[in-house]
Every structure is written in structure tokens, then in C-alpha cells.
Write an enzyme that holds these catalytic residues in place. Structure first.
Site, PDB file in Angstrom:
ATOM      1  N   ASP A   1      -4.659  -6.322   5.310  1.00 51.59           N
ATOM      2  CA  ASP A   1      -5.693  -7.161   5.908  1.00 51.59           C
ATOM      3  C   ASP A   1      -5.648  -8.582   5.354  1.00 51.59           C
ATOM      4  OD1 ASP A   1      -6.680  -5.167   7.537  1.00 51.59           O
ATOM      5  OD2 ASP A   1      -7.891  -4.304   5.917  1.00 51.59           O
TER       6      ASP A   1
ATOM      7  N   ASN B   1       0.849  -1.197   0.000  1.00 55.40           N
ATOM      8  CA  ASN B   1       0.000   0.000   0.000  1.00 55.40           C
ATOM      9  C   ASN B   1       0.883   1.245   0.000  1.00 55.40           C
ATOM     10  OD1 ASN B   1       0.581   0.755   2.851  1.00 55.40           O
ATOM     11  ND2 ASN B   1      -0.402  -1.216   3.238  1.00 55.40           N
TER      12      ASN B   1
HETATM   13  O1  C5P Z   1      -8.837  -1.939  10.883  1.00 55.19           O
HETATM   14  P1  C5P Z   1      -7.869  -0.942  10.390  1.00 55.19           P
HETATM   15  O2  C5P Z   1      -6.960  -1.476   9.331  1.00 55.19           O
HETATM   16  O3  C5P Z   1      -8.436   0.388  10.066  1.00 55.19           O
HETATM   17  O4  C5P Z   1      -6.946  -0.663  11.689  1.00 55.19           O
HETATM   18  C1  C5P Z   1      -5.768   0.039  11.622  1.00 55.19           C
HETATM   19  C2  C5P Z   1      -4.953  -0.258  12.848  1.00 55.19           C
HETATM   20  O5  C5P Z   1      -4.881  -1.650  13.065  1.00 55.19           O
HETATM   21  C3  C5P Z   1      -3.516   0.214  12.695  1.00 55.19           C
HETATM   22  O6  C5P Z   1      -3.028   0.576  13.977  1.00 55.19           O
HETATM   23  C4  C5P Z   1      -2.827  -1.009  12.142  1.00 55.19           C
HETATM   24  O7  C5P Z   1      -1.437  -0.994  12.460  1.00 55.19           O
HETATM   25  C5  C5P Z   1      -3.578  -2.139  12.835  1.00 55.19           C
HETATM   26  N1  C5P Z   1      -3.750  -3.371  12.042  1.00 55.19           N
HETATM   27  C6  C5P Z   1      -3.214  -4.543  12.532  1.00 55.19           C
HETATM   28  N2  C5P Z   1      -3.366  -5.718  11.849  1.00 55.19           N
HETATM   29  C7  C5P Z   1      -4.041  -5.753  10.687  1.00 55.19           C
HETATM   30  C8  C5P Z   1      -4.616  -4.587  10.170  1.00 55.19           C
HETATM   31  C9  C5P Z   1      -4.438  -3.407  10.877  1.00 55.19           C
HETATM   32  O8  C5P Z   1      -2.587  -4.506  13.602  1.00 55.19           O
HETATM   33  N3  C5P Z   1      -4.159  -6.901  10.055  1.00 55.19           N
END
Ligand code: C5P
Length: 393
Positions: A275, A209
Site C-alpha cells: 500500500d 511481505n
Molecule cells: O485493499 P487490499 O490490499 O485488501 O486489496 C487487495 C487487492 O487489491 C488485491 O487484488 C491486490 O492485488 C490489489 N491491490 C492493488 N493495489 C494496491 C493494493 C492492493 O491493486 N496498492
């Protein structure tokens, strides 16, 4: 701010701006600081030892091997100082320090100095623009030194351009600022994650990304400047004065984070973690086929933040989120869902901040329901504001 009990070491090098430092010493003394001066032999062509001695009310150091006790002078002076300001810093001294050359007392102290260093260069504008000088300044920045850039104007050498020592008030304020923040996180271990994870498809391709890792880096730098023991877990290359661990994928990041987490006090998850990852990594490069489409199956990555929060004991955990709509509502839901102590929300619908930009504007939410907005500012400033705010909660 009173500077009682603060030990300020000022290094003066051979440049006409040396006379301006007399005023600076007076300002520090008026604020009750204990000031010691170390001069390069050349600087004494511009100011006298007697002047500096009277103003600082301390002995002025110039010579190496002028040993009065068992500890070498460059070590005992470095140990004594809370901060080392070098002003004016000549091109010569900057380059020597950047390369570890220790051929006089000032450069030897710089080599032995592991606390905050502020450098205020002053020189002719062609010297300032010289590639070698700029590279050396960058090396010093990467080692944690703060460079107070010179100003443009009429130079003592008769030319006009950038090279004039920045204002004495600016130097004074920068030292105060650094002293104020240098021990805020002392004794604390702070882990920061940064950059976008890299999810490999085959030996030559990957999914990632646009995250530049700049916000995470700024937070790690700020934590370091506030006296913390910092571990930066990042997908980007960076040259910094604290521990960094380079990772690629979300799974790599999670493994390293778990190893570092137990004795941490604060974890800031600024990384943009993918994700999903590729289900079946191909050991060989995927060949172009006659098919018009190619399907790559993805599987969900663990949510590192959520998993960490399930296992946290006393650690404070901070998540980041990038939202393009309903920022307030989504951030509050995410804070609860992930179980973290704080969530920093970025509005990614704006072009002027966030991804790849040097500036940001964020809103931070605490699990107790406190909300604070930090207006648009360089990421360096936002980073410090976030850490300070968290530290007071
Ligand atoms: O759910 P979202 O991606 O918006 O969340 C962002 C937060 O979650 C960030 O702090 C990111 O580092 C963390 N994150 C994570 N593991 C993932 C996706 C996001 O720790 N698989």
C-alpha cells in the site's frame, strides 16, 4: 463424458507396465475416442504391434521416416492429437524429452508437441529416486506437462518401493479431466499478478511481505491448462511455459499491467501489492548513524486494481483480499469500493492456509451478489475452481 471427436495419442515406452496400456486403450475406445499409438522400438519387446493395432483400430507408429504424405510423420501426428499421454514413461524417454533429444518417432513427436502432455512414469524405485530423473521430471512439469506419479508397491523387478505405474483408472480420469478443461478459456487472454511487491529503500534494503506468489502461479497455470493465452506478472522467479514478466515494485507492476490490459479478457490480481512505498529512495546505502531511531517516510502507492477497474471496457477483473476479521462484511465493502467483478477472500487468521501454504480455502463474491465457498484444497484445485466458477457467471 463421451470422447467423440477427441484425438488421444498414447506413447508407449519399453517397460513391463506396457501391457497395462492395452486395458486403457479399450477404455478410451469404449468412450468413443479416436486413439493412435506411437511406440518406442523397445516397447515392442513387451506388447505387440498387432495387439495395439487391433485395440486402437488404427495403424501403430514406430518408425521415423515412414513418410506417406508430404508432412513429416512426427508433425502430422502431433497436429492430429488433442492430448499426448506417455504411459508407461521410462526413465530413458523422460530424460530424452526433458532435454529435447529426438532420436525416435515418440521423442520427436514430444519435441514438436505444444498441447497438453500427460506423463505416467514407471520404473525401478532407485531409478525413480535418482536425482537426474527427478530434475528431468521437474523440467517437464515447468514446461506444463502433468506427471502422474507412480505408486508404491511390489515392482516387476522384484523390489518393493515407489515406481509402479499409477492405476489405469487414474490415468483415464486424468486424460478426461484434461480434455474437459483444455479449451474452456481458449482464445482468451488472461493476465495474472502474483507475489508480494518489493519497495526499495536503498540498493541493499527493501520493504515487502510474506506472499509466496503460489496462489497467483496456480491460477496462471490453470488458465494455461484451460487453453488461455497467459501473461503472468510476478515478483517471483518461475519457470513456466507461458509469458512471464518479472517486476519488483507496485509502480513497475502497474506499468506492465497497463501495457497488457487493453486486449485482455480476464485479469486476476492475486499479487500482494504494497500500500505504501518509500518516499525518497536513497541511491547510496543508508549508513548507521549515532541516532537511536531511523525514520523512513512512506507515500501511498496507487491502488492498481481500483485504477484498472476505472478504465475497464469488457475485461473481467478479479481482486483478492486477505482478511483477518469480519471476512464477509469486509469483502463485500471492498468489492464495491474497488469496482471489480469478483473478489476472492482469504482468511489470514488461519495458520493452515493462505500465505506460503500449498493449500487454501476461499470465498468468492461477485458484484451481482453471488457468493461461493471453496473448501480447503491444494491451491492448484482452488485455482481451477475459481476460474471455472467465474467462467460460468
Ligand atoms: O485493499 P487490499 O490490499 O485488501 O486489496 C487487495 C487487492 O487489491 C488485491 O487484488 C491486490 O492485488 C490489489 N491491490 C492493488 N493495489 C494496491 C493494493 C492492493 O491493486 N496498492
Amino acid at each position: 463424458m463421451t470422447l467423440s471427436n477427441k484425438h488421444i495419442l498414447i506413447g508407449i515406452t519399453g517397460g513391463i507396465a506396457a501391457y497395462k496400456i492395452c486395458e486403457l486403450i479399450r477404455k478410451f475406445k469404449k468412450s468413443n475416442a479416436d486413439v493412435k499409438i506411437v511406440c518406442t522400438p523397445n516397447s515392442l519387446n513387451f506388447v505387440t504391434k498387432l495387439t495395439l493395432q487391433n485395440l486402437s483400430q488404427n495403424e501403430v507408429f514406430v518408425q521415423e521416416f515412414d513418410v506417406k504424405n508430404w508432412k513429416p510423420e512426427h508433425i502430422s501426428i502431433a497436429d492430429w492429437a488433442d492430448i499426448f499421454l506417455i504411459a508407461p514413461a521410462s526413465a530413458n524417454t523422460i530424460s530424452k524429452i526433458a532435454n529435447g533429444i529426438s532420436d525416435n518417432l515418440l521423442t520427436s513427436i514430444a519435441c514438436a508437441f505444444s498441447k497438453k502432455m500427460i506423463i505416467a512414469p514407471a520404473m525401478n524405485f532407485n531409478m525413480w529416486n535418482n536425482e537426474a530423473i527427478q530434475k528431468n521430471l521437474n523440467r517437464l512439469r515447468c514446461r506444463g506437462a502433468e506427471i502422474l506419479e507412480p505408486e508404491s508397491g511390489f515392482l516387476a523387478c522384484g523390489y518393493t518401493g515407489k515406481g509402479r505405474l499409477c492405476g489405469v483408472n487414474k490415468i483415464f480420469d486424468s486424460v478426461i479431466e484434461a480434455l474437459k478443461y483444455s479449451s474452456v478459456l481458449q482464445g482468451q487472454k488472461v493476465i495474472v499478478t502474483a507475489g508480494g511487491t518489493i519497495e526499495e529503500i536503498d540498493p541493499v534494503r527493501y520493504i515487502s511481505n510474506y506472499s509466496s506468489g503460489k496462489m497467483g502461479l496456480a491460477i496462471a497455470n490453470s488458465a494455461y491448462n484451460m487453453g488461455a493465452e497467459v501473461v503472468l506478472i510476478t515478483t517471483k522467479d518461475c519457470d513456466v511455459p507461458y509469458k512471464t514478466i518479472k517486476v519488483k515494485s507496485a509502480l513497475d507492476m502497474q506499468k506492465v499491467l497497463n501495457e497488457e490490459f487493453n486486449n485482455a479478457n480476464l485479469v486476476v490480481m492475486a499479487a500482494a501489492v504494497a500500500d505504501y512505498r518509500v518516499k525518497n529512495y536513497s541511491e547510496q546505502k543508508i549508513k548507521k548513524s549515532n541516532e537511536e531511531t531511523l525514520t523512513i517516510e512512506l507515500v501511498k502507492n496507487p491502488d492498481i486494481l481500483t485504477e484498472l477497474c476505472k478504465h475497464k471496457v469488457n475485461q473481467i477483473v478479479v481482486g483478492f483480499c486477505a482478511e483477518s476479521e469480519n471476512l464477509f462484511e469486509n469483502a463485500k465493502i471492498k468489492l464495491e469500493k474497488k469496482g471489480c467483478d469478483f473478489l476472492v477472500a482469504n482468511d489470514i487468521s488461519r495458520q493452515d492456509i493462505g500465505f506460503n501454504s500449498d493449500e487454501n480455502e476461499v470465498i468468492i463474491f461477485s458484484k451481482e451478489g453471488n457468493v461461493q465457498k471453496f473448501d480447503k484444497a491444494p491451491k492448484k484445485i482452488i485455482a481451477r475452481e475459481i476460474l471455472e466458477w467465474i467462467n460460468t457467471k
